[in-house]
Design an enzyme around this catalytic site. Structure first.
Site, PDB file in Angstrom:
ATOM      1  N   HIS A   1       2.729  -3.313   0.946  1.00  0.00           N
ATOM      2  CA  HIS A   1       3.973  -3.819   1.525  1.00  0.00           C
ATOM      3  C   HIS A   1       5.004  -2.693   1.561  1.00  0.00           C
ATOM      4  O   HIS A   1       4.986  -1.817   0.694  1.00  0.00           O
ATOM      5  CB  HIS A   1       4.540  -4.967   0.672  1.00  0.00           C
ATOM      6  CG  HIS A   1       5.953  -5.326   1.032  1.00  0.00           C
ATOM      7  ND1 HIS A   1       6.238  -6.222   2.045  1.00  0.00           N
ATOM      8  CD2 HIS A   1       7.151  -4.874   0.567  1.00  0.00           C
ATOM      9  CE1 HIS A   1       7.561  -6.297   2.180  1.00  0.00           C
ATOM     10  NE2 HIS A   1       8.135  -5.497   1.286  1.00  0.00           N
TER      11      HIS A   1
ATOM     12  N   ASN B   1      -3.879  -6.779   3.638  1.00  0.00           N
ATOM     13  CA  ASN B   1      -3.618  -5.452   4.211  1.00  0.00           C
ATOM     14  C   ASN B   1      -3.091  -4.445   3.181  1.00  0.00           C
ATOM     15  O   ASN B   1      -2.476  -3.448   3.530  1.00  0.00           O
ATOM     16  CB  ASN B   1      -2.670  -5.582   5.419  1.00  0.00           C
ATOM     17  CG  ASN B   1      -1.353  -6.244   5.036  1.00  0.00           C
ATOM     18  OD1 ASN B   1      -1.091  -6.481   3.863  1.00  0.00           O
ATOM     19  ND2 ASN B   1      -0.524  -6.517   6.023  1.00  0.00           N
TER      20      ASN B   1
ATOM     21  N   GLU C   1      14.953  -6.125  -1.841  1.00  0.00           N
ATOM     22  CA  GLU C   1      13.606  -6.064  -2.444  1.00  0.00           C
ATOM     23  C   GLU C   1      13.578  -5.185  -3.694  1.00  0.00           C
ATOM     24  O   GLU C   1      12.893  -5.516  -4.668  1.00  0.00           O
ATOM     25  CB  GLU C   1      12.598  -5.578  -1.399  1.00  0.00           C
ATOM     26  CG  GLU C   1      12.409  -6.585  -0.272  1.00  0.00           C
ATOM     27  CD  GLU C   1      11.372  -6.174   0.756  1.00  0.00           C
ATOM     28  OE1 GLU C   1      11.059  -6.993   1.631  1.00  0.00           O
ATOM     29  OE2 GLU C   1      10.872  -5.030   0.697  1.00  0.00           O
TER      30      GLU C   1
ATOM     31  N   TYR D   1       9.252 -13.544  -0.294  1.00  0.00           N
ATOM     32  CA  TYR D   1       8.947 -13.690   1.132  1.00  0.00           C
ATOM     33  C   TYR D   1       9.759 -14.810   1.785  1.00  0.00           C
ATOM     34  O   TYR D   1       9.304 -15.412   2.771  1.00  0.00           O
ATOM     35  CB  TYR D   1       7.453 -13.931   1.319  1.00  0.00           C
ATOM     36  CG  TYR D   1       6.614 -12.662   1.302  1.00  0.00           C
ATOM     37  CD1 TYR D   1       6.828 -11.642   2.232  1.00  0.00           C
ATOM     38  CD2 TYR D   1       5.587 -12.484   0.374  1.00  0.00           C
ATOM     39  CE1 TYR D   1       6.056 -10.497   2.240  1.00  0.00           C
ATOM     40  CE2 TYR D   1       4.801 -11.333   0.371  1.00  0.00           C
ATOM     41  CZ  TYR D   1       5.045 -10.341   1.314  1.00  0.00           C
ATOM     42  OH  TYR D   1       4.269  -9.200   1.327  1.00  0.00           O
TER      43      TYR D   1
ATOM     44  N   LYS E   1      -0.791  -4.499  -3.140  1.00  0.00           N
ATOM     45  CA  LYS E   1      -1.055  -5.942  -3.171  1.00  0.00           C
ATOM     46  C   LYS E   1      -2.329  -6.279  -3.963  1.00  0.00           C
ATOM     47  O   LYS E   1      -3.136  -5.393  -4.253  1.00  0.00           O
ATOM     48  CB  LYS E   1      -1.149  -6.454  -1.722  1.00  0.00           C
ATOM     49  CG  LYS E   1       0.180  -6.375  -0.950  1.00  0.00           C
ATOM     50  CD  LYS E   1       0.021  -6.949   0.467  1.00  0.00           C
ATOM     51  CE  LYS E   1       1.345  -6.967   1.209  1.00  0.00           C
ATOM     52  NZ  LYS E   1       1.195  -7.544   2.577  1.00  0.00           N
TER      53      LYS E   1
HETATM   54  P1  GDP Z   1       4.790  -6.360   7.148  1.00  0.00           P
HETATM   55  O1  GDP Z   1       6.266  -6.081   7.075  1.00  0.00           O
HETATM   56  O2  GDP Z   1       4.039  -5.346   7.966  1.00  0.00           O
HETATM   57  O3  GDP Z   1       4.150  -6.557   5.793  1.00  0.00           O
HETATM   58  O4  GDP Z   1       4.587  -7.736   7.961  1.00  0.00           O
HETATM   59  P2  GDP Z   1       5.393  -9.121   7.936  1.00  0.00           P
HETATM   60  O5  GDP Z   1       6.696  -8.989   7.224  1.00  0.00           O
HETATM   61  O6  GDP Z   1       5.393  -9.635   9.326  1.00  0.00           O
HETATM   62  O7  GDP Z   1       4.432 -10.099   7.112  1.00  0.00           O
HETATM   63  C1  GDP Z   1       4.404 -10.071   5.697  1.00  0.00           C
HETATM   64  C2  GDP Z   1       2.979 -10.203   5.249  1.00  0.00           C
HETATM   65  O8  GDP Z   1       2.476 -11.491   5.610  1.00  0.00           O
HETATM   66  C3  GDP Z   1       1.974  -9.237   5.905  1.00  0.00           C
HETATM   67  O9  GDP Z   1       1.945  -7.951   5.317  1.00  0.00           O
HETATM   68  C4  GDP Z   1       0.673  -9.958   5.728  1.00  0.00           C
HETATM   69  O10 GDP Z   1       0.157  -9.831   4.387  1.00  0.00           O
HETATM   70  C5  GDP Z   1       1.091 -11.405   5.967  1.00  0.00           C
HETATM   71  N1  GDP Z   1       0.981 -11.798   7.379  1.00  0.00           N
HETATM   72  C6  GDP Z   1       1.751 -11.395   8.427  1.00  0.00           C
HETATM   73  N2  GDP Z   1       1.385 -11.973   9.578  1.00  0.00           N
HETATM   74  C7  GDP Z   1       0.331 -12.778   9.263  1.00  0.00           C
HETATM   75  C8  GDP Z   1      -0.485 -13.664  10.029  1.00  0.00           C
HETATM   76  O11 GDP Z   1      -0.322 -13.825  11.252  1.00  0.00           O
HETATM   77  N3  GDP Z   1      -1.473 -14.321   9.348  1.00  0.00           N
HETATM   78  C9  GDP Z   1      -1.664 -14.189   7.996  1.00  0.00           C
HETATM   79  N4  GDP Z   1      -2.644 -14.870   7.398  1.00  0.00           N
HETATM   80  N5  GDP Z   1      -0.904 -13.359   7.243  1.00  0.00           N
HETATM   81  C10 GDP Z   1       0.076 -12.665   7.869  1.00  0.00           C
END
Ligand code: GDP
Length: 140
Positions: free
Chosen positions: A118, A115, A129, A52, A12
Protein backbone atom coordinates in the site's frame (compact mmCIF):
# COMPACT_ATOMS: atom_id res chain seq x y z
CA UNK A 1 14.92 20.56 -6.18
CA UNK A 2 11.77 18.96 -4.81
CA UNK A 3 10.90 18.78 -1.13
CA UNK A 4 11.62 15.95 1.29
CA UNK A 5 8.35 14.21 1.88
CA UNK A 6 6.96 11.31 3.92
CA UNK A 7 4.54 8.64 2.89
CA UNK A 8 2.92 5.65 4.58
CA UNK A 9 3.73 2.25 3.12
CA UNK A 10 2.27 -1.10 4.12
CA UNK A 11 3.59 -4.55 3.37
CA UNK A 12 0.29 -6.42 3.24
CA UNK A 13 -0.60 -9.85 4.75
CA UNK A 14 -0.13 -11.71 1.45
CA UNK A 15 3.49 -10.57 1.17
CA UNK A 16 4.30 -11.38 4.80
CA UNK A 17 2.76 -14.87 4.46
CA UNK A 18 4.80 -15.53 1.30
CA UNK A 19 8.01 -14.36 3.03
CA UNK A 20 8.82 -11.61 0.55
CA UNK A 21 8.77 -8.81 3.15
CA UNK A 22 12.58 -8.75 3.16
CA UNK A 23 12.74 -8.44 -0.59
CA UNK A 24 10.24 -5.58 -0.52
CA UNK A 25 12.26 -3.81 2.19
CA UNK A 26 15.34 -4.14 -0.04
CA UNK A 27 13.48 -2.58 -2.95
CA UNK A 28 12.42 0.29 -0.68
CA UNK A 29 16.04 0.94 0.30
CA UNK A 30 17.38 0.51 -3.23
CA UNK A 31 14.97 3.20 -4.39
CA UNK A 32 16.40 5.80 -2.07
CA UNK A 33 13.77 5.85 0.67
CA UNK A 34 14.80 6.31 4.29
CA UNK A 35 12.80 4.17 6.69
CA UNK A 36 11.80 6.64 9.43
CA UNK A 37 9.59 4.23 11.37
CA UNK A 38 8.57 0.60 10.99
CA UNK A 39 6.26 -1.69 12.93
CA UNK A 40 4.65 -5.09 12.52
CA UNK A 41 1.08 -5.44 13.75
CA UNK A 42 -2.15 -7.22 13.03
CA UNK A 43 -5.16 -5.07 12.24
CA UNK A 44 -8.49 -6.01 13.75
CA UNK A 45 -11.73 -5.39 11.86
CA UNK A 46 -12.25 -1.88 13.26
CA UNK A 47 -8.64 -0.99 12.52
CA UNK A 48 -8.88 -2.06 8.89
CA UNK A 49 -12.28 -0.40 8.41
CA UNK A 50 -10.94 2.85 9.86
CA UNK A 51 -7.85 2.82 7.69
CA UNK A 52 -9.85 2.18 4.52
CA UNK A 53 -12.83 4.36 5.52
CA UNK A 54 -12.81 6.11 2.11
CA UNK A 55 -13.68 2.77 0.50
CA UNK A 56 -16.63 2.00 2.81
CA UNK A 57 -19.64 1.15 0.67
CA UNK A 58 -17.65 -0.10 -2.31
CA UNK A 59 -18.40 -3.67 -3.41
CA UNK A 60 -14.90 -4.87 -2.53
CA UNK A 61 -14.85 -3.25 0.95
CA UNK A 62 -15.83 -6.34 3.05
CA UNK A 63 -13.35 -8.50 1.14
CA UNK A 64 -10.64 -5.88 1.55
CA UNK A 65 -11.17 -5.74 5.33
CA UNK A 66 -11.10 -9.55 5.47
CA UNK A 67 -7.82 -9.60 3.54
CA UNK A 68 -6.12 -6.88 5.56
CA UNK A 69 -6.95 -8.67 8.82
CA UNK A 70 -5.94 -12.19 7.74
CA UNK A 71 -2.40 -11.85 9.09
CA UNK A 72 0.23 -9.37 10.23
CA UNK A 73 1.26 -6.32 8.22
CA UNK A 74 4.35 -4.11 8.33
CA UNK A 75 3.68 -0.36 8.37
CA UNK A 76 6.46 2.03 7.39
CA UNK A 77 7.03 5.77 7.33
CA UNK A 78 9.17 6.37 4.24
CA UNK A 79 11.05 9.56 3.44
CA UNK A 80 12.67 10.88 0.29
CA UNK A 81 12.15 13.66 -2.25
CA UNK A 82 8.76 13.27 -3.85
CA UNK A 83 8.13 10.18 -1.69
CA UNK A 84 4.38 9.87 -2.31
CA UNK A 85 4.61 9.81 -6.10
CA UNK A 86 7.85 7.85 -6.17
CA UNK A 87 6.58 5.08 -3.87
CA UNK A 88 3.44 4.71 -5.99
CA UNK A 89 5.67 4.35 -9.07
CA UNK A 90 7.75 1.66 -7.37
CA UNK A 91 4.55 -0.18 -6.27
CA UNK A 92 2.90 -0.09 -9.70
CA UNK A 93 -0.78 0.05 -10.63
CA UNK A 94 -3.40 -1.34 -8.20
CA UNK A 95 -4.15 -4.25 -10.53
CA UNK A 96 -0.92 -6.24 -11.10
CA UNK A 97 -2.19 -7.05 -14.59
CA UNK A 98 -1.92 -3.35 -15.46
CA UNK A 99 1.29 -2.64 -13.52
CA UNK A 100 4.49 -1.65 -15.32
CA UNK A 101 7.35 -4.11 -15.70
CA UNK A 102 9.68 -4.19 -12.72
CA UNK A 103 7.18 -2.75 -10.23
CA UNK A 104 6.46 -4.59 -6.97
CA UNK A 105 2.85 -5.33 -7.89
CA UNK A 106 3.84 -6.61 -11.35
CA UNK A 107 6.54 -8.84 -9.89
CA UNK A 108 4.71 -10.16 -6.84
CA UNK A 109 1.02 -9.22 -6.91
CA UNK A 110 -1.47 -12.08 -7.31
CA UNK A 111 -4.66 -10.10 -7.95
CA UNK A 112 -6.18 -6.62 -7.78
CA UNK A 113 -6.76 -7.31 -4.08
CA UNK A 114 -3.71 -9.36 -3.12
CA UNK A 115 -1.24 -6.81 -4.43
CA UNK A 116 1.41 -6.91 -1.65
CA UNK A 117 1.79 -3.22 -0.82
CA UNK A 118 0.00 0.00 0.00
CA UNK A 119 1.07 3.62 -0.47
CA UNK A 120 -0.57 6.96 0.33
CA UNK A 121 -1.93 8.70 -2.76
CA UNK A 122 -1.70 12.40 -1.77
CA UNK A 123 -0.23 14.67 0.95
CA UNK A 124 -3.54 14.82 2.87
CA UNK A 125 -3.88 11.05 2.78
CA UNK A 126 -0.26 10.58 3.83
CA UNK A 127 -0.81 12.81 6.87
CA UNK A 128 -3.89 10.85 7.91
CA UNK A 129 -2.28 7.46 7.26
CA UNK A 130 1.03 8.24 9.00
CA UNK A 131 -0.93 9.50 11.99
CA UNK A 132 -3.05 6.34 11.97
CA UNK A 133 -0.02 4.21 12.87
CA UNK A 134 2.71 6.51 14.20
CA UNK A 135 3.09 9.29 16.69
CA UNK A 136 5.52 12.07 15.85
CA UNK A 137 7.89 10.72 18.51
CA UNK A 138 8.13 7.35 16.74
CA UNK A 139 9.59 8.97 13.62
CA UNK A 140 13.38 8.90 13.83
P1 GDP B 1 -4.31 1.60 -4.20
O1 GDP B 1 -4.25 3.03 -3.74
O2 GDP B 1 -3.51 1.35 -5.45
O3 GDP B 1 -3.96 0.60 -3.12
O4 GDP B 1 -5.82 1.29 -4.65
P2 GDP B 1 -7.23 1.70 -4.00
O5 GDP B 1 -7.08 2.77 -2.98
O6 GDP B 1 -8.16 1.94 -5.14
O7 GDP B 1 -7.74 0.36 -3.30
C1 GDP B 1 -7.25 -0.03 -2.03
C2 GDP B 1 -7.01 -1.51 -2.04
O8 GDP B 1 -8.26 -2.20 -2.19
C3 GDP B 1 -6.17 -2.05 -3.21
O9 GDP B 1 -4.77 -1.92 -3.02
C4 GDP B 1 -6.59 -3.48 -3.27
O10 GDP B 1 -5.96 -4.28 -2.25
C5 GDP B 1 -8.08 -3.38 -2.98
N1 GDP B 1 -8.89 -3.21 -4.20
C6 GDP B 1 -8.96 -2.13 -5.01
N2 GDP B 1 -9.82 -2.31 -6.03
C7 GDP B 1 -10.31 -3.57 -5.86
C8 GDP B 1 -11.26 -4.35 -6.59
O11 GDP B 1 -11.83 -3.93 -7.61
N3 GDP B 1 -11.50 -5.61 -6.11
C9 GDP B 1 -10.92 -6.11 -4.97
N4 GDP B 1 -11.21 -7.34 -4.56
N5 GDP B 1 -10.02 -5.39 -4.26
C10 GDP B 1 -9.72 -4.14 -4.70
Amino acid sequence: MSEMERTLAIIKPDAIARRIAGEILSIIEQNGFRIRAMRMLRLDRAGAEGFYAVHRGKPFFPELVEFMTEGPIIVLALEREDAIKKWREVMGATNPANAAEGTIRKRFGESIQRNCVHGSDAPETARFELGYFFRELDLV
